[in-house]
Design a protein around this motif. Structure first.
Motif, PDB file in Angstrom:
ATOM      1  N   ALA B 157     -87.194   4.037 -64.473  1.00 27.56           N
ATOM      2  CA  ALA B 157     -86.031   4.865 -64.130  1.00 27.56           C
ATOM      3  C   ALA B 157     -85.287   4.280 -62.940  1.00 27.56           C
ATOM      4  N   LEU B 158     -86.032   3.791 -61.932  1.00 31.29           N
ATOM      5  CA  LEU B 158     -85.389   3.163 -60.773  1.00 31.29           C
ATOM      6  C   LEU B 158     -84.629   1.906 -61.194  1.00 31.29           C
ATOM      7  N   GLY B 159     -85.196   1.176 -62.171  1.00 32.37           N
ATOM      8  CA  GLY B 159     -84.509  -0.001 -62.697  1.00 32.37           C
ATOM      9  C   GLY B 159     -83.180   0.362 -63.344  1.00 32.37           C
ATOM     10  N   TYR B 160     -83.156   1.471 -64.105  1.00 30.60           N
ATOM     11  CA  TYR B 160     -81.895   1.937 -64.717  1.00 30.60           C
ATOM     12  C   TYR B 160     -80.874   2.288 -63.638  1.00 30.60           C
ATOM     13  N   ALA B 161     -81.345   2.949 -62.567  1.00 34.27           N
ATOM     14  CA  ALA B 161     -80.432   3.305 -61.473  1.00 34.27           C
ATOM     15  C   ALA B 161     -79.857   2.044 -60.842  1.00 34.27           C
ATOM     16  N   GLY B 162     -80.717   1.032 -60.636  1.00 36.22           N
ATOM     17  CA  GLY B 162     -80.240  -0.243 -60.104  1.00 36.22           C
ATOM     18  C   GLY B 162     -79.193  -0.867 -61.007  1.00 36.22           C
ATOM     19  N   PHE B 163     -79.443  -0.807 -62.319  1.00 36.19           N
ATOM     20  CA  PHE B 163     -78.477  -1.348 -63.294  1.00 36.19           C
ATOM     21  C   PHE B 163     -77.133  -0.636 -63.187  1.00 36.19           C
ATOM     22  N   LEU B 164     -77.189   0.694 -63.038  1.00 40.35           N
ATOM     23  CA  LEU B 164     -75.963   1.480 -62.966  1.00 40.35           C
ATOM     24  C   LEU B 164     -75.081   1.015 -61.806  1.00 40.35           C
ATOM     25  N   PHE B 165     -75.691   0.848 -60.626  1.00 42.35           N
ATOM     26  CA  PHE B 165     -74.908   0.442 -59.467  1.00 42.35           C
ATOM     27  C   PHE B 165     -74.452  -1.008 -59.578  1.00 42.35           C
ATOM     28  N   LEU B 166     -75.286  -1.850 -60.212  1.00 42.06           N
ATOM     29  CA  LEU B 166     -74.879  -3.235 -60.429  1.00 42.06           C
ATOM     30  C   LEU B 166     -73.695  -3.281 -61.392  1.00 42.06           C
ATOM     31  N   GLY B 167     -73.706  -2.389 -62.381  1.00 41.53           N
ATOM     32  CA  GLY B 167     -72.581  -2.311 -63.321  1.00 41.53           C
ATOM     33  C   GLY B 167     -71.302  -1.890 -62.623  1.00 41.53           C
ATOM     34  N   PHE B 168     -71.397  -0.880 -61.726  1.00 36.36           N
ATOM     35  CA  PHE B 168     -70.223  -0.463 -60.953  1.00 36.36           C
ATOM     36  C   PHE B 168     -69.689  -1.641 -60.129  1.00 36.36           C
ATOM     37  N   THR B 169     -70.631  -2.364 -59.468  1.00 35.17           N
ATOM     38  CA  THR B 169     -70.219  -3.499 -58.649  1.00 35.17           C
ATOM     39  C   THR B 169     -69.505  -4.541 -59.500  1.00 35.17           C
ATOM     40  N   SER B 170     -70.022  -4.739 -60.713  1.00 39.32           N
ATOM     41  CA  SER B 170     -69.418  -5.743 -61.582  1.00 39.32           C
ATOM     42  C   SER B 170     -67.998  -5.347 -61.985  1.00 39.32           C
ATOM     43  N   LEU B 171     -67.736  -4.044 -62.115  1.00 40.53           N
ATOM     44  CA  LEU B 171     -66.361  -3.587 -62.362  1.00 40.53           C
ATOM     45  C   LEU B 171     -65.456  -3.953 -61.184  1.00 40.53           C
ATOM     46  N   LEU B 172     -65.958  -3.697 -59.952  1.00 41.56           N
ATOM     47  CA  LEU B 172     -65.155  -3.980 -58.763  1.00 41.56           C
ATOM     48  C   LEU B 172     -64.912  -5.478 -58.588  1.00 41.56           C
ATOM     49  N   THR B 173     -65.963  -6.299 -58.812  1.00 42.04           N
ATOM     50  CA  THR B 173     -65.767  -7.742 -58.649  1.00 42.04           C
ATOM     51  C   THR B 173     -64.890  -8.288 -59.782  1.00 42.04           C
ATOM     52  N   GLY B 174     -64.967  -7.655 -60.960  1.00 37.84           N
ATOM     53  CA  GLY B 174     -64.064  -8.032 -62.051  1.00 37.84           C
ATOM     54  C   GLY B 174     -62.619  -7.766 -61.669  1.00 37.84           C
ATOM     55  N   PHE B 175     -62.389  -6.637 -60.986  1.00 39.99           N
ATOM     56  CA  PHE B 175     -61.056  -6.304 -60.488  1.00 39.99           C
ATOM     57  C   PHE B 175     -60.577  -7.354 -59.482  1.00 39.99           C
ATOM     58  N   ARG B 176     -61.509  -7.819 -58.625  1.00 39.41           N
ATOM     59  CA  ARG B 176     -61.192  -8.874 -57.648  1.00 39.41           C
ATOM     60  C   ARG B 176     -60.767 -10.163 -58.344  1.00 39.41           C
ATOM     61  N   VAL B 177     -61.474 -10.486 -59.451  1.00 38.06           N
ATOM     62  CA  VAL B 177     -61.124 -11.691 -60.201  1.00 38.06           C
ATOM     63  C   VAL B 177     -59.707 -11.578 -60.759  1.00 38.06           C
ATOM     64  N   VAL B 178     -59.393 -10.390 -61.324  1.00 44.99           N
ATOM     65  CA  VAL B 178     -58.048 -10.177 -61.872  1.00 44.99           C
ATOM     66  C   VAL B 178     -57.005 -10.319 -60.762  1.00 44.99           C
ATOM     67  N   CYS B 179     -57.269  -9.702 -59.583  1.00 49.47           N
ATOM     68  CA  CYS B 179     -56.346  -9.822 -58.455  1.00 49.47           C
ATOM     69  C   CYS B 179     -56.179 -11.276 -58.043  1.00 49.47           C
ATOM     70  N   PHE B 180     -57.282 -12.010 -58.068  1.00 46.05           N
ATOM     71  CA  PHE B 180     -57.229 -13.420 -57.667  1.00 46.05           C
ATOM     72  C   PHE B 180     -56.370 -14.213 -58.642  1.00 46.05           C
ATOM     73  N   ILE B 181     -56.517 -13.916 -59.949  1.00 44.29           N
ATOM     74  CA  ILE B 181     -55.725 -14.630 -60.953  1.00 44.29           C
ATOM     75  C   ILE B 181     -54.238 -14.298 -60.790  1.00 44.29           C
ATOM     76  N   ILE B 182     -53.952 -13.008 -60.523  1.00 42.21           N
ATOM     77  CA  ILE B 182     -52.550 -12.606 -60.402  1.00 42.21           C
ATOM     78  C   ILE B 182     -51.919 -13.158 -59.131  1.00 42.21           C
ATOM     79  N   ASN B 183     -52.576 -12.957 -57.977  1.00 43.91           N
ATOM     80  CA  ASN B 183     -51.966 -13.247 -56.676  1.00 43.91           C
ATOM     81  C   ASN B 183     -52.339 -14.602 -56.113  1.00 43.91           C
ATOM     82  N   GLY B 184     -53.395 -15.196 -56.634  1.00 38.01           N
ATOM     83  CA  GLY B 184     -53.909 -16.411 -56.008  1.00 38.01           C
ATOM     84  C   GLY B 184     -54.685 -16.115 -54.744  1.00 38.01           C
ATOM     85  N   SER B 185     -54.976 -14.831 -54.485  1.00 34.78           N
ATOM     86  CA  SER B 185     -55.843 -14.474 -53.362  1.00 34.78           C
ATOM     87  C   SER B 185     -56.555 -13.194 -53.714  1.00 34.78           C
TER      88      SER B 185
END
Lengths: 189, 189
Positions: B157-185
């Protein structure tokens, strides 16, 4: 024979049309690649479902239905097969008519979101199935009925292959989302 | 989309500095959110590892080491814990110094790529662990040593909780990648 002078007197107004034709051509190729990956994903998950479903040899042999994990493997693969079939239809529609089935903003997010979620679903089903298959080998189930175990292994391997192609598709649809955010349309740069 | 100086009332020199201060403030808040998610992911996966590692009660009770699946669960959680610790360091560095640890283009893709791969890894380990835990319940292992099974369940169960937060983080870092592609920063719009 083509005359050289004929191309030079192109009016500026025809320039965007030319550009849009190139973009359309690229988009068509890109969509065909997505369609190809979806077809592979559909074939693998459908055959995985069939391998699980037919995994029984009379009443003295173990039956897939009695193992919760194999029911999960079947469900995940069947869901992915149905989803891939639907998306293949949407893809063919888009290639042939040049417009998306749903409104464009909905379509790109729908594709990407479902690809991600179903990729996670299929991977976790396959991982659970692998763990189950290894456990069956340690117990005496496999010595009593080896074909049951071999068929389960094949079904799980096909599930992994389906996941792989779904993952590739999710990369491509993710790229479409980025293009949509940048350009306001799914035509890429 | 960047405005190319359509606002005539503001003096040209103050415009970029003002804009950059707001963007910096936003970026700092965004990075703090990532840091928070990473901290949660680290805590959950570390405690999951500890719960698996300490899951033994003398020689007559089952030992986690004898189950391949629990070794996989431990390995996946330990990898995610180490990775999260490293990324927390990189995040604190970025917040305090205002610059990324690696070159910017490498950093955004490194974060997003690893988040995705490790999220898949942790989910598949947890799914395999769930399947194993259910099998143990069907066998006689759990009636003989119930604490072993309960502790395994908690670890998963703790592993699932860890996965959940890692998934949220991956959404945020994915957003950063999109911003980087659009703005170059990595500064977002």
């Amino acid at each position: 024979m083509r005359s050289n002078g004929g191309d030079n007197n192109r009016s500026p107004s025809s320039q965007p049309r030319f550009h849009s034709t190139v973009a359309e051509h690229k988009l068509r190729r890109f969509n065909s690649l997505i369609l190809l990956f979806r077809l592979a994903s559909f074939s693998f998950s459908l055959s995985s479902s069939i391998f699980v479903l037919t995994n029984t040899r009379g009443s003295d042999s173990p039956h897939w239905y009695h193992y919760e994990t194999f029911r999960f493997v079947l469900a995940a693969n069947a869901i992915v097969a149905v989803y891939s079939l639907f998306e293949m239809g949407a893809s063919v529609w888009e290639i042939s008519r040049g417009a998306t089935l749903f409104p464009e903003v909905l379509q790109v997010w729908f594709d990407f979101g479902h690809d991600q979620v179903f990729a996670y679903l299929l991977l976790s089903a396959s991982a659970a199935g692998t763990s189950m298959a290894r456990t069956l080998r340690e117990m005496d189930t496999c010595t009593a009925s080896n074909t049951f175990c071999v068929q389960s292994d094949i079904a799980i391997a096909l599930g992994y292959a389906g996941f792989l192609f779904l993952g590739f598709t999710s990369l491509l649809t993710g790229f479409r989302v980025v293009c949509f955010i940048i350009n306001g349309s799914r035509f890429h740069i």
